[in-house]
Write a protein that holds these residues in place. Structure first.
Motif, PDB file in Angstrom:
ATOM      1  N   PRO A 152       0.531  -0.856  -0.409  1.00 14.38           N
ATOM      2  CA  PRO A 152      -0.048  -0.061  -0.267  1.00 14.38           C
ATOM      3  C   PRO A 152       1.027   1.074  -0.155  1.00 14.38           C
ATOM      4  CG  PRO A 152      -0.553  -1.394   1.852  1.00 14.38           C
ATOM      5  CD  PRO A 152       0.526  -2.332   0.899  1.00 14.38           C
ATOM      6  N   ARG A 153       1.981   1.225   0.440  1.00 16.26           N
ATOM      7  CA  ARG A 153       2.870   2.642   0.450  1.00 16.26           C
ATOM      8  C   ARG A 153       3.224   2.714  -0.722  1.00 16.26           C
ATOM      9  NH1 ARG A 153       6.961   1.360   5.872  1.00 16.26           N
ATOM     10  NH2 ARG A 153       5.544   0.229   7.067  1.00 16.26           N
ATOM     11  N   HIS A 154       3.801   1.404  -1.700  1.00 17.37           N
ATOM     12  CA  HIS A 154       3.829   1.613  -2.841  1.00 17.37           C
ATOM     13  C   HIS A 154       2.758   1.927  -3.761  1.00 17.37           C
ATOM     14  CE1 HIS A 154       8.293   1.865  -1.778  1.00 17.37           C
ATOM     15  NE2 HIS A 154       7.757   1.652  -0.774  1.00 17.37           N
ATOM     16  N   GLY A 155       1.813   2.463  -3.224  1.00 18.37           N
ATOM     17  CA  GLY A 155       0.773   2.538  -4.684  1.00 18.37           C
ATOM     18  C   GLY A 155      -0.036   1.621  -5.221  1.00 18.37           C
ATOM     19  N   PHE A 156       0.282   0.400  -4.392  1.00 17.09           N
ATOM     20  CA  PHE A 156      -1.268  -0.533  -4.751  1.00 17.09           C
ATOM     21  C   PHE A 156      -2.595  -1.189  -3.596  1.00 17.09           C
ATOM     22  CE2 PHE A 156       3.232  -2.033  -6.298  1.00 17.09           C
ATOM     23  CZ  PHE A 156       2.501  -1.743  -7.265  1.00 17.09           C
ATOM     24  N   ALA A 157      -3.056  -0.933  -4.660  1.00 14.85           N
ATOM     25  CA  ALA A 157      -4.770  -0.914  -3.804  1.00 14.85           C
ATOM     26  C   ALA A 157      -4.338  -1.838  -3.159  1.00 14.85           C
ATOM     27  CB  ALA A 157      -5.700  -0.168  -4.041  1.00 14.85           C
ATOM     28  N   ARG A 158      -5.133  -3.038  -4.014  1.00 14.21           N
ATOM     29  CA  ARG A 158      -5.653  -4.952  -3.811  1.00 14.21           C
ATOM     30  C   ARG A 158      -4.322  -5.122  -4.336  1.00 14.21           C
ATOM     31  NH1 ARG A 158      -9.281  -8.083  -3.118  1.00 14.21           N
ATOM     32  NH2 ARG A 158      -9.847  -9.597  -5.101  1.00 14.21           N
ATOM     33  N   THR A 159      -4.158  -6.062  -2.798  1.00 19.80           N
ATOM     34  CA  THR A 159      -2.975  -6.942  -3.273  1.00 19.80           C
ATOM     35  C   THR A 159      -3.519  -8.854  -2.909  1.00 19.80           C
ATOM     36  OG1 THR A 159      -0.788  -5.643  -2.682  1.00 19.80           O
ATOM     37  CG2 THR A 159      -1.158  -8.374  -2.925  1.00 19.80           C
ATOM     38  N   LEU A 160      -3.313  -9.251  -3.566  1.00 19.53           N
ATOM     39  CA  LEU A 160      -3.223 -10.808  -3.366  1.00 19.53           C
ATOM     40  C   LEU A 160      -1.988 -11.616  -3.497  1.00 19.53           C
ATOM     41  CD1 LEU A 160      -5.882 -12.159  -6.017  1.00 19.53           C
ATOM     42  CD2 LEU A 160      -6.849 -11.369  -4.053  1.00 19.53           C
ATOM     43  N   ILE A 161      -2.199 -12.768  -2.503  1.00 15.16           N
ATOM     44  CA  ILE A 161      -0.572 -13.691  -1.943  1.00 15.16           C
ATOM     45  C   ILE A 161      -1.194 -14.838  -2.379  1.00 15.16           C
ATOM     46  CG2 ILE A 161       0.979 -14.633   0.055  1.00 15.16           C
ATOM     47  CD1 ILE A 161       0.472 -11.824   1.317  1.00 15.16           C
ATOM     48  N   LEU A 162      -0.533 -15.264  -3.421  1.00 18.85           N
ATOM     49  CA  LEU A 162      -1.349 -17.247  -3.224  1.00 18.85           C
ATOM     50  C   LEU A 162      -0.134 -17.643  -2.734  1.00 18.85           C
ATOM     51  CD1 LEU A 162      -2.518 -16.936  -7.362  1.00 18.85           C
ATOM     52  CD2 LEU A 162      -3.542 -16.482  -4.485  1.00 18.85           C
ATOM     53  N   ASP A 163      -0.588 -18.688  -2.356  1.00 18.06           N
ATOM     54  CA  ASP A 163       1.075 -19.763  -1.449  1.00 18.06           C
ATOM     55  C   ASP A 163       0.583 -21.565  -1.630  1.00 18.06           C
ATOM     56  OD1 ASP A 163       2.926 -19.824   0.279  1.00 18.06           O
ATOM     57  OD2 ASP A 163       1.617 -21.157   1.132  1.00 18.06           O
ATOM     58  N   ALA A 164       0.695 -21.833  -2.111  1.00 14.38           N
ATOM     59  CA  ALA A 164       0.853 -23.661  -2.080  1.00 14.38           C
ATOM     60  C   ALA A 164       0.465 -24.081  -0.588  1.00 14.38           C
ATOM     61  CB  ALA A 164       2.022 -24.398  -2.702  1.00 14.38           C
ATOM     62  N   GLY A 165       0.644 -23.745   0.661  1.00 14.66           N
ATOM     63  CA  GLY A 165       0.357 -24.753   2.192  1.00 14.66           C
ATOM     64  C   GLY A 165      -0.742 -24.085   2.525  1.00 14.66           C
ATOM     65  N   GLU A 166      -0.945 -24.756   3.375  1.00 10.16           N
ATOM     66  CA  GLU A 166      -2.265 -24.961   4.187  1.00 10.16           C
ATOM     67  C   GLU A 166      -2.091 -23.158   4.648  1.00 10.16           C
ATOM     68  OE1 GLU A 166      -2.848 -28.371   6.366  1.00 10.16           O
ATOM     69  OE2 GLU A 166      -2.856 -29.176   4.484  1.00 10.16           O
ATOM     70  N   ALA A 167      -0.571 -22.734   5.692  1.00 13.31           N
ATOM     71  CA  ALA A 167      -1.444 -21.408   6.393  1.00 13.31           C
ATOM     72  C   ALA A 167       0.409 -20.404   5.588  1.00 13.31           C
ATOM     73  CB  ALA A 167      -1.184 -21.936   7.539  1.00 13.31           C
ATOM     74  N   PRO A 168       0.003 -19.164   5.719  1.00 16.02           N
ATOM     75  CA  PRO A 168       1.317 -18.311   5.920  1.00 16.02           C
ATOM     76  C   PRO A 168       2.676 -18.812   6.548  1.00 16.02           C
ATOM     77  CG  PRO A 168      -0.931 -17.393   6.151  1.00 16.02           C
ATOM     78  CD  PRO A 168      -1.474 -18.660   6.752  1.00 16.02           C
ATOM     79  N   GLY A 169       3.621 -18.899   6.401  1.00 16.39           N
ATOM     80  CA  GLY A 169       4.545 -19.298   7.230  1.00 16.39           C
ATOM     81  C   GLY A 169       5.839 -20.139   5.939  1.00 16.39           C
ATOM     82  N   GLY A 170       5.813 -19.745   4.911  1.00 16.91           N
ATOM     83  CA  GLY A 170       6.484 -20.331   3.865  1.00 16.91           C
ATOM     84  C   GLY A 170       6.742 -21.970   4.023  1.00 16.91           C
ATOM     85  N   ALA A 171       8.907 -21.641   3.950  1.00 16.14           N
ATOM     86  CA  ALA A 171       9.406 -22.643   4.771  1.00 16.14           C
ATOM     87  C   ALA A 171       9.298 -23.327   6.227  1.00 16.14           C
ATOM     88  CB  ALA A 171      10.975 -23.086   3.908  1.00 16.14           C
TER      89      ALA A 171
END
Length: 349
Positions: free
Chosen positions: A23-42
């Motif tokens: 949002p600080r850089h002007g992106f009003a709507r952001t989607l995150i797509l992740d293969a995992g069951e919950a956030p946290g990456g590796a």
């Protein structure tokens, strides 16, 4: 079909930091797509005893301090809890259990297709999936003949399953040494490396190494090409070196081949082994970008500081030495994400 200003692929530390700053850089709507069951990456998948080599004071993402004493070294589970708490605060929609299959350029925008056929559209895409998904398995002669167990560090969890066994850990980096040190308490353990292990003190002159990196400016210095040539070194406050010594863990030159019941060392000696743990790192791959024009013939991203150089509107965050020593770390993810976001925002559509 779902539309957004920005799609971030990956909900690990780099993807979350990117979404926080968007949002600080002007992106009003952001989607995150992740293969995992919950956030946290590796992080949820690393071995049980993993501990950060950076203290909590140097392990925060933008806008949220890592909790607890700033001098303590967080555990794997503390990092997972922190990342998931961070994700809950984000001004972004997170789609978990969503594996990205293909990213293609269509009509001046990016089409992101997930397995199962769901499609997302955005003007900008940032790949933040890191390299954990592709463990590097070296091609070692005789492996097919070996009757014992061979596993990568990515599949190692705890030493209990190896109690009373003879184990060789391959690798001379932090993970190899940590794993060997804890295996040695329950198993006959040997470290196999290509070169002698290099040791770096964790607290020179009483200050954590990361304090020195910050105050000398080396943490953010743009010396990627030099850093890539620096030999692997183990960061230690003395505990791991002591553990290896106390448990009699020997270091040997990398074995030349497997034998049916063990390995053959460089001097021709054959020794029986029950298991080999490969702490041989990972390889950066972006299979979902195949055919996008963003990769070279070897599948490596063509970029400058995380900005794709061959296609517009595409960036990368979370690559080792992407811009500095602190890239691909909790403390460095935000800095790289901010740079990539600002550059992508300036690009025309």
């Amino acid at each position: 079909m779902e539309h957004a200003d920005l799609i971030v692929i990956g909900a690990g530390q780099s993807g979350l930091a990117t979404a926080a700053l968007a949002p600080r850089h002007g992106f009003a709507r952001t989607l995150i797509l992740d293969a995992g069951e919950a956030p946290g990456g590796a992080w949820p998948h690393y071995y049980d005893s993993l501990t950060l080599f950076s203290p909590a004071a140097y392990s925060s993402l933008p806008g949220m301090r890592f909790p607890g004493d700033g001098d303590h070294y967080p555990s794997r589970d503390e990092v997972v809890d922190y990342l998931r708490a961070y994700a809950r605060r984000l001004p972004a929609d997170i789609h978990t259990s969503t594996t990205v299959a293909a990213v293609t350029r269509q009509d001046g925008a990016w089409s992101v297709r997930a397995e199962g056929g769901r499609e997302f559209i955005a003007q900008r895409v940032i790949a933040a999936t890191g390299d954990y998904g592709t463990p590097y398995i070296p091609d070692l002669p005789g492996r097919a003949e070996f009757t014992g167990r061979v596993l990568h560090a990515a599949d190692y969890r705890s030493p209990g399953a190896f109690a009373g066994q003879r184990v060789v850990v391959v690798g001379g980096g932090n993970s190899a040494v940590q794993i060997a040190a804890e295996l040695a308490a329950v198993a006959d353990t040997t470290l196999a490396t290509r070169r002698p292990i290099g040791w770096t003190p964790q607290r020179p002159l009483g200050k954590d190494l990361h304090w020195w990196l910050k105050h000398t400016g080396l943490d953010i210095a743009p010396i990627r090409r030099l850093l890539e040539k620096v030999p692997v070194s183990v960061l230690d406050d003395g505990r791991y070196r002591t553990a290896l010594h106390e448990h009699g863990v020997g270091r040997r030159e990398m074995f030349t081949r497997f034998a049916p019941e063990g390995v053959v060392w460089a001097d021709g000696t054959k020794v029986a082994v029950d298991a080999v743990v490969l702490a041989t790192g990972y390889r950066l791959t972006f299979p979902y970008l195949t055919g996008s024009g963003a990769l070279d013939t070897d599948g490596r991203p063509q970029h400058r500081g995380g900005i794709a150089t061959t296609v517009p509107g595409l960036g990368f965050v979370g690559m080792e030495f992407q811009r500095s020593f602190s890239s691909k770390t909790l403390r460095g993810a935000g800095r790289d994400a901010g740079h990539v976001l600002s550059q992508l925002r300036r690009q025309g559509t």
